[in-house]
Design a protein around this motif. Structure first.
Motif, PDB file in Angstrom:
ATOM      1  N   ARG A 193      21.888 -25.982 -22.043  1.00 22.50           N
ATOM      2  CA  ARG A 193      21.732 -24.646 -22.608  1.00 22.50           C
ATOM      3  C   ARG A 193      20.283 -24.211 -22.485  1.00 22.50           C
ATOM      4  NH1 ARG A 193      25.016 -26.448 -27.726  1.00 22.50           N
ATOM      5  NH2 ARG A 193      27.101 -25.951 -27.024  1.00 22.50           N
ATOM      6  N   ALA A 194      20.092 -22.922 -22.204  1.00 17.67           N
ATOM      7  CA  ALA A 194      18.746 -22.355 -22.202  1.00 17.67           C
ATOM      8  C   ALA A 194      18.394 -21.997 -23.636  1.00 17.67           C
ATOM      9  CB  ALA A 194      18.698 -21.124 -21.315  1.00 17.67           C
ATOM     10  N   VAL A 195      17.195 -22.388 -24.052  1.00 14.56           N
ATOM     11  CA  VAL A 195      16.758 -22.167 -25.421  1.00 14.56           C
ATOM     12  C   VAL A 195      15.422 -21.442 -25.395  1.00 14.56           C
ATOM     13  CG1 VAL A 195      16.114 -23.317 -27.570  1.00 14.56           C
ATOM     14  CG2 VAL A 195      17.898 -24.297 -26.143  1.00 14.56           C
ATOM     15  N   ALA A 196      15.298 -20.407 -26.207  1.00 17.05           N
ATOM     16  CA  ALA A 196      14.020 -19.707 -26.352  1.00 17.05           C
ATOM     17  C   ALA A 196      13.223 -20.398 -27.448  1.00 17.05           C
ATOM     18  CB  ALA A 196      14.254 -18.243 -26.702  1.00 17.05           C
ATOM     19  N   VAL A 197      11.978 -20.710 -27.164  1.00 14.10           N
ATOM     20  CA  VAL A 197      11.125 -21.420 -28.102  1.00 14.10           C
ATOM     21  C   VAL A 197       9.908 -20.567 -28.396  1.00 14.10           C
ATOM     22  CG1 VAL A 197       9.766 -23.508 -28.462  1.00 14.10           C
ATOM     23  CG2 VAL A 197      11.876 -23.636 -27.162  1.00 14.10           C
ATOM     24  N   ASP A 198       9.649 -20.329 -29.665  1.00 15.07           N
ATOM     25  CA  ASP A 198       8.449 -19.613 -30.088  1.00 15.07           C
ATOM     26  C   ASP A 198       7.319 -20.638 -30.168  1.00 15.07           C
ATOM     27  OD1 ASP A 198       6.447 -18.144 -31.217  1.00 15.07           O
ATOM     28  OD2 ASP A 198       7.611 -17.459 -32.942  1.00 15.07           O
ATOM     29  N   LEU A 199       6.437 -20.605 -29.186  1.00 12.13           N
ATOM     30  CA  LEU A 199       5.389 -21.611 -29.092  1.00 12.13           C
ATOM     31  C   LEU A 199       4.347 -21.484 -30.196  1.00 12.13           C
ATOM     32  CD1 LEU A 199       4.888 -21.714 -25.226  1.00 12.13           C
ATOM     33  CD2 LEU A 199       6.204 -23.276 -26.652  1.00 12.13           C
ATOM     34  N   ASP A 200       4.287 -20.322 -30.870  1.00 12.49           N
ATOM     35  CA  ASP A 200       3.354 -20.170 -31.981  1.00 12.49           C
ATOM     36  C   ASP A 200       3.898 -20.785 -33.260  1.00 12.49           C
ATOM     37  OD1 ASP A 200       1.444 -18.861 -30.492  1.00 12.49           O
ATOM     38  OD2 ASP A 200       2.299 -16.884 -30.880  1.00 12.49           O
ATOM     39  N   GLU A 201       5.210 -20.943 -33.344  1.00  9.54           N
ATOM     40  CA  GLU A 201       5.828 -21.468 -34.549  1.00  9.54           C
ATOM     41  C   GLU A 201       5.638 -22.980 -34.662  1.00  9.54           C
ATOM     42  OE1 GLU A 201      10.148 -20.993 -36.604  1.00  9.54           O
ATOM     43  OE2 GLU A 201      10.133 -21.530 -34.487  1.00  9.54           O
ATOM     44  N   SER A 202       5.670 -23.655 -33.560  1.00  8.55           N
ATOM     45  CA  SER A 202       5.682 -25.107 -33.551  1.00  8.55           C
ATOM     46  C   SER A 202       4.312 -25.690 -33.211  1.00  8.55           C
ATOM     47  CB  SER A 202       6.703 -25.587 -32.510  1.00  8.55           C
ATOM     48  OG  SER A 202       6.571 -26.957 -32.272  1.00  8.55           O
ATOM     49  N   PRO A 203       3.906 -26.741 -33.916  1.00 13.33           N
ATOM     50  CA  PRO A 203       2.678 -27.437 -33.525  1.00 13.33           C
ATOM     51  C   PRO A 203       2.760 -27.984 -32.101  1.00 13.33           C
ATOM     52  CG  PRO A 203       3.420 -28.192 -35.677  1.00 13.33           C
ATOM     53  CD  PRO A 203       4.495 -27.311 -35.125  1.00 13.33           C
ATOM     54  N   LEU A 204       3.971 -28.306 -31.656  1.00 10.14           N
ATOM     55  CA  LEU A 204       4.135 -28.802 -30.290  1.00 10.14           C
ATOM     56  C   LEU A 204       3.803 -27.710 -29.278  1.00 10.14           C
ATOM     57  CD1 LEU A 204       7.444 -30.875 -30.515  1.00 10.14           C
ATOM     58  CD2 LEU A 204       5.085 -31.675 -30.655  1.00 10.14           C
ATOM     59  N   GLY A 205       4.194 -26.484 -29.568  1.00 14.79           N
ATOM     60  CA  GLY A 205       3.867 -25.373 -28.681  1.00 14.79           C
ATOM     61  C   GLY A 205       2.374 -25.167 -28.563  1.00 14.79           C
ATOM     62  N   TRP A 206       1.683 -25.283 -29.696  1.00 16.65           N
ATOM     63  CA  TRP A 206       0.229 -25.163 -29.691  1.00 16.65           C
ATOM     64  C   TRP A 206      -0.381 -26.265 -28.828  1.00 16.65           C
ATOM     65  CZ3 TRP A 206      -3.807 -28.271 -31.407  1.00 16.65           C
ATOM     66  CH2 TRP A 206      -5.055 -27.645 -31.507  1.00 16.65           C
ATOM     67  N   LEU A 207       0.106 -27.492 -28.995  1.00 12.22           N
ATOM     68  CA  LEU A 207      -0.423 -28.612 -28.212  1.00 12.22           C
ATOM     69  C   LEU A 207      -0.100 -28.464 -26.723  1.00 12.22           C
ATOM     70  CD1 LEU A 207       0.420 -31.565 -30.607  1.00 12.22           C
ATOM     71  CD2 LEU A 207      -1.865 -30.783 -29.964  1.00 12.22           C
ATOM     72  N   ALA A 208       1.052 -27.883 -26.419  1.00  9.67           N
ATOM     73  CA  ALA A 208       1.432 -27.703 -25.014  1.00  9.67           C
ATOM     74  C   ALA A 208       0.553 -26.659 -24.331  1.00  9.67           C
ATOM     75  CB  ALA A 208       2.903 -27.306 -24.918  1.00  9.67           C
ATOM     76  N   ASP A 254       7.949 -35.030 -39.361  1.00 12.37           N
ATOM     77  CA  ASP A 254       6.953 -34.142 -39.965  1.00 12.37           C
ATOM     78  C   ASP A 254       6.496 -33.046 -39.003  1.00 12.37           C
ATOM     79  OD1 ASP A 254       6.964 -35.316 -42.444  1.00 12.37           O
ATOM     80  OD2 ASP A 254       5.130 -36.482 -42.132  1.00 12.37           O
ATOM     81  N   VAL A 255       6.164 -33.426 -37.778  1.00  7.75           N
ATOM     82  CA  VAL A 255       5.588 -32.472 -36.830  1.00  7.75           C
ATOM     83  C   VAL A 255       6.672 -31.637 -36.141  1.00  7.75           C
ATOM     84  CG1 VAL A 255       4.205 -32.213 -34.725  1.00  7.75           C
ATOM     85  CG2 VAL A 255       3.535 -33.874 -36.458  1.00  7.75           C
ATOM     86  N   CYS A 256       7.713 -32.278 -35.620  1.00  7.02           N
ATOM     87  CA  CYS A 256       8.729 -31.558 -34.850  1.00  7.02           C
ATOM     88  C   CYS A 256       9.698 -30.777 -35.736  1.00  7.02           C
ATOM     89  CB  CYS A 256       9.535 -32.531 -33.982  1.00  7.02           C
ATOM     90  SG  CYS A 256       8.548 -33.432 -32.785  1.00  7.02           S
ATOM     91  N   GLY A 259       1.207 -29.381 -39.350  1.00  7.65           N
ATOM     92  CA  GLY A 259       0.098 -29.476 -38.414  1.00  7.65           C
ATOM     93  C   GLY A 259      -0.471 -30.887 -38.393  1.00  7.65           C
ATOM     94  N   LEU A 260      -1.180 -31.199 -37.334  1.00  9.53           N
ATOM     95  CA  LEU A 260      -1.729 -32.548 -37.175  1.00  9.53           C
ATOM     96  C   LEU A 260      -2.765 -32.874 -38.246  1.00  9.53           C
ATOM     97  CD1 LEU A 260      -2.046 -32.799 -33.294  1.00  9.53           C
ATOM     98  CD2 LEU A 260      -0.163 -33.494 -34.775  1.00  9.53           C
ATOM     99  N   ALA A 298      -3.588 -38.444 -35.171  1.00 10.77           N
ATOM    100  CA  ALA A 298      -2.197 -37.984 -35.126  1.00 10.77           C
ATOM    101  C   ALA A 298      -1.808 -37.522 -33.729  1.00 10.77           C
ATOM    102  CB  ALA A 298      -1.974 -36.863 -36.136  1.00 10.77           C
ATOM    103  N   LYS A 299      -2.751 -36.934 -33.003  1.00 10.21           N
ATOM    104  CA  LYS A 299      -2.442 -36.450 -31.651  1.00 10.21           C
ATOM    105  C   LYS A 299      -2.057 -37.607 -30.734  1.00 10.21           C
ATOM    106  CE  LYS A 299      -5.819 -34.774 -29.234  1.00 10.21           C
ATOM    107  NZ  LYS A 299      -6.859 -33.928 -28.655  1.00 10.21           N
TER     108      LYS A 299
END
Length: 181
Positions: A18-33, A117-119, A124-125, A139-140
């Motif tokens: 499935r294609a999923v839209a991800v808000d990269l600002d919402e997730s700490p993972l998006g920020w790290l990516a 905790d993070v996902c 945040g880290l 944490a990173k």
């Protein structure tokens, strides 16, 4: 209005892609990516982002997040709502809960708490480091190791691997005699 960073990724859940839209600002993972290190590479690889977002999607589907208000889903949904692949809502929640459990078992106790905790809780880290009394920037590194293990559990890899040369399998006409093309 601030610009949102929406990315579309593809995840496989129960054999269905499935294609999923991800808000990269919402997730700490998006920020790290999106962030780059001194070497120019992002702090987490795309495969790590996909693994973390897949865990979060299952966590959300399983209804494992604490509720702050009343749950009106049961009143408004029909028996088939929210399910996928022929599952009703409660079966889909149970299946997602089992997937989260298997993923946490696969990553082990060393990484499961940090990944949740993070996902899933989107901490945040810095907050994780403060809560666990870890040194700064620890944490990173631990998160990257946990995401690697999670990606391996999901069967995700940064590069396809296989034999250097595969056996040729094709139907074809017999080779013409030499000199006749």
């Amino acid at each position: 209005m601030a610009e949102r960073h929406i990315d579309h990724i593809e995840v496989e859940i129960d054999g269905v892609r499935r294609a999923v839209a991800v808000d990269l600002d919402e997730s700490p993972l998006g920020w790290l990516a999106r962030r780059r290190g001194r070497d120019g590479r992002s702090f987490i690889a795309p495969v790590q982002l996909i693994a973390g977002e897949r865990l979060r999607a299952d966590f959300t589907r399983a209804g494992m997040a604490p509720r702050l208000t009343a749950n009106w889903d049961a009143v408004t949904r029909t028996d088939r709502a929210g399910g996928g692949a022929g599952l009703n809502a409660s079966e889909a929640m149970l299946a997602a809960r089992q997937r989260v459990g298997r993923a946490m078992e696969a990553v082990g106790p060393e990484f499961s708490g940090l990944l949740v905790d993070v996902c899933c809780f989107l901490k945040g880290l810095e907050q994780v480091e403060q809560e666990r009394f870890w040194p700064a920037r620890t944490a990173k590194v631990v998160l990257a190791l946990g995401l690697d293990r999670l990606a391996r559990h999901y069967g995700l890899s940064a590069a396809a691997q296989g034999p250097a040369r595969a056996r040729t399998r094709a139907w074809k006409a017999p080779e013409p005699p030499e000199g006749k093309d």
